[in-house]
Every structure is written in structure tokens, then in C-alpha cells.
Design an enzyme around this catalytic site. Sequence first.
Site, PDB file in Angstrom:
ATOM      1  N   SER A 278      53.444   3.473 -16.189  1.00 23.59           N
ATOM      2  CA  SER A 278      52.959   2.871 -16.753  1.00 23.59           C
ATOM      3  C   SER A 278      51.887   2.817 -17.950  1.00 23.59           C
ATOM      4  CB  SER A 278      52.495   2.040 -15.676  1.00 23.59           C
ATOM      5  OG  SER A 278      51.465   2.057 -14.953  1.00 23.59           O
TER       6      SER A 278
ATOM      7  N   PHE B  72      43.552  -3.623 -23.191  1.00 23.00           N
ATOM      8  CA  PHE B  72      45.198  -4.511 -22.901  1.00 23.00           C
ATOM      9  C   PHE B  72      46.133  -3.672 -23.462  1.00 23.00           C
ATOM     10  CE2 PHE B  72      41.319  -7.404 -22.815  1.00 23.00           C
ATOM     11  CZ  PHE B  72      41.507  -7.922 -21.646  1.00 23.00           C
ATOM     12  N   LYS B  73      46.589  -3.255 -22.939  1.00 23.85           N
ATOM     13  CA  LYS B  73      48.147  -2.867 -22.992  1.00 23.85           C
ATOM     14  C   LYS B  73      49.532  -3.843 -23.101  1.00 23.85           C
ATOM     15  CE  LYS B  73      50.246  -0.938 -19.545  1.00 23.85           C
ATOM     16  NZ  LYS B  73      50.613  -0.030 -18.488  1.00 23.85           N
ATOM     17  N   ILE B  74      50.185  -3.954 -24.692  1.00 25.90           N
ATOM     18  CA  ILE B  74      51.036  -4.363 -25.586  1.00 25.90           C
ATOM     19  C   ILE B  74      52.507  -3.749 -25.121  1.00 25.90           C
ATOM     20  CG2 ILE B  74      51.510  -6.226 -26.910  1.00 25.90           C
ATOM     21  CD1 ILE B  74      48.090  -6.751 -26.701  1.00 25.90           C
TER      22      ILE B  74
ATOM     23  N   TYR C 267      59.366  -3.565 -17.014  1.00 26.53           N
ATOM     24  CA  TYR C 267      57.924  -4.771 -16.725  1.00 26.53           C
ATOM     25  C   TYR C 267      58.499  -5.524 -15.659  1.00 26.53           C
ATOM     26  CZ  TYR C 267      54.771  -0.734 -18.987  1.00 26.53           C
ATOM     27  OH  TYR C 267      53.486  -0.290 -18.468  1.00 26.53           O
TER      28      TYR C 267
END
Length: 396
Positions: A9, A192-194, A376
Site C-alpha cells: 500500500s 495524500f496518496k493518489i 484498492y
Amino acid sequence: MAVSLFSFSASLLVNPSPKVGRWNSSVISPPALVLHLKRSIPRVNAATGNASSSLDSDFSTELDAVSSFSELVPDTVVFDDFERFPPTAATVSSSFLLGLCSLPDTKFKSAIETALADSECYEKKNPSERESCFFNKALVHVGADLAKLVPGRVSTEVDARLAYDTAGIIQRVHELLKLYNEVEVSSQRLLFKIPSTWQGIEASRLLEYEGIQTHLTFVYSFCQAAAAAQAGASVIQIFVGRIRDWARNRSGDPEIEAACKNGEDPGLALVKKTYNYIHKYGHKSKLMAAAVRNKQDIFSLLGIDYIIAPLKILQSLEESVTYPQEKYSYIRKLSPGSAKMYDFTEEELIKWDQMSFASAMGPAAEELLAAGLEGYVNQTRRLEELFAKIWPPPNV
């Protein structure tokens, strides 16, 4: 209690500096805290000149030597091993929350129960809206607890179902930021993970313009990496081993075939090209390599900003003695100086737009990106279904 933590992740970890982050690299079972290895020797920063750099001779293991070039981030760890690998940052994601919910007892239990008892979510009549509200509240409450435990930054996953919706991604990040503000977590502690779809990259560009730092994940091609750098993403994450696996089992991707024709590993080749692109043309992005499969992968990446490595590889590095005659055999493979000599084609130096991006995405990137997004999305749906079953929580 020992608990293994999740693996891709890419849970992003960041150091206290406003522009740098550290992450975990996995999207699979149970939760993971990403830990920064603090070594006794200084990190080497070769800004000019040869790919090789002089090393401080004060190291005795391979782990010491490698850590003098790049920051190593374990993608697995046990909760009771903090003294050996003290955490500096963490990532909160659907995978992390699922892992927490599977534990009979955890220090984050009250954070999840508080989220499930939130009156704002309770008042929503639409079940899907209520579950989404619970999900966001749980991310933030657990993220806030993590922020109290680590000195660095907490990365928060953005719902992958929004991967092709630029406005939706931006709105979700703003919603999460508002919730973090309500629990008094500064935006300077967050990232923030995009996903690196074109829409995700465009959202990253707009968010970075606002001063909100982003981490673009699921990068499997140069067009993704270059577009992410042009967007000003704080962190770009490339999955070395996944690209290699695709190349072993598939064919027909021009970018991968070009690397193989040159005798290069396609995953390592993409990292090298991206690093050189970032440093030759002055982009601010930090580069992270994930899904490394062995120590040779790490030795081939010396000089990159971050390497996410399995715990078994880190343990092997730590247990391998470096003898005096070997101390100078470690060569920095990636450096800003050597990047200046790297040649790019005219096609690679374009200003990327949605049309050129779509045409440059080969089958490998398309398939790997789709698989990552599916993973995801499935994690998020499982979590929302779980919340629907246990809401309202007992004793609250």
C-alpha cells in the site's frame, strides 16, 4: 503481540521536512507502519561528478553502506519491534483499517469506534453515503492517532473509485483535510496518496498548487512518471518488481521491449530514466522504488531518494558484514551529476497532455494500473461492508 504489516500500500511515509515523505508500499493484508531506518553514518549526497561517491568508512554491514546512499523503508514490520526499527511516519489506508479491524485488541480501536459513532454519518439516510462517511472518519481518526505516535507525516489514501475523476479526487482531499483540521492535525503533517491515472496526475497538479502535498502511486511507465514530475507531485513511486514480472509473462510493450533490447531490467530502467529526468530538468519530486525483490535490486538503485524493501531483505543486509576491502565497492548508481549526461528523445521531452499520455501508455502500464486500482477498490468495499455490519459499535 507481533503482527506483520501490509506490503504494497505504498503507504506513504514522510519525514518532518515539508517536501519529503516516507511510505509503505503495499495494498495487501494486515496493516503496516512504514519505518525509517536511522543509521549512524551520514547519507551521501553526490550532487555533481561521477556516479560513484566517496563513502564514510564508518560502517560495518551492507545495511550501513546502502543507507549511506538512499533511505530504506521497510514494507513489513512487527508492532513490538519498534526499538529496532523506530517509526518516523505512517500511512493510513483501507488495507490498514481492515487489518486493525481484524485484531482482537488494538490501540486504534477507540478511533474506529469514535468514527462509527459519529452523529454526522449517523444522520445520512443513504446507506452508501453513510458508509463512505464512516470510511473517511475512520481514516482521519486513525491518521490523527498515528500523527501522535510518529514525528513525521501521515499519508492518507484517496478512494481509488475516484481514480478517473479529477474533481472528485480534489473534493475528497479537501474533505479529508477539513476532518483533519477538526481534530487539530496540521496539513504540514499530511500527504495524500493518489493513483497515477491522467485524472489523478491532474488532481495532483492542482493540489500541489494549493500547497497540498501528494504521492502518486501505481507508476509503471515513463509517461506516467514524467507527467507526475511535470505536475509537481511530492513523491513518485515506481514498482520495480511488478514491471519485471509483467515482462517475464507478457510481450508487446514497446517501452519494456526497448529496455530488454538494451540488456536492462525494465523496472530498474524506468527508475533510472525517471530519476535522471527529475534531476536533469529540475523537477521537485522525490522518487521511491517499491516491489524490490532482492539485494541486487537495491544495489542497482543506490542514490534514489527512497527504497521500500521487504523486512527479510533488510535483515539480510543488516546481517551481512562488509569487510574493509569491500567498503568502497558500493557505487552510487543514481546522482544529479550523472543525470545531466542522460539523453532523452524529443518524444520523451514533450509537455504531456491527456492525449499524448493515453497514446504512450503501453499494455504493461494499462494492465498493472488496472490491477492496482482493482485491489484498492476491493479493499475499500470490504471495509465499508464491514462497517455496515458492525455499526453502531457496542459500548459507545
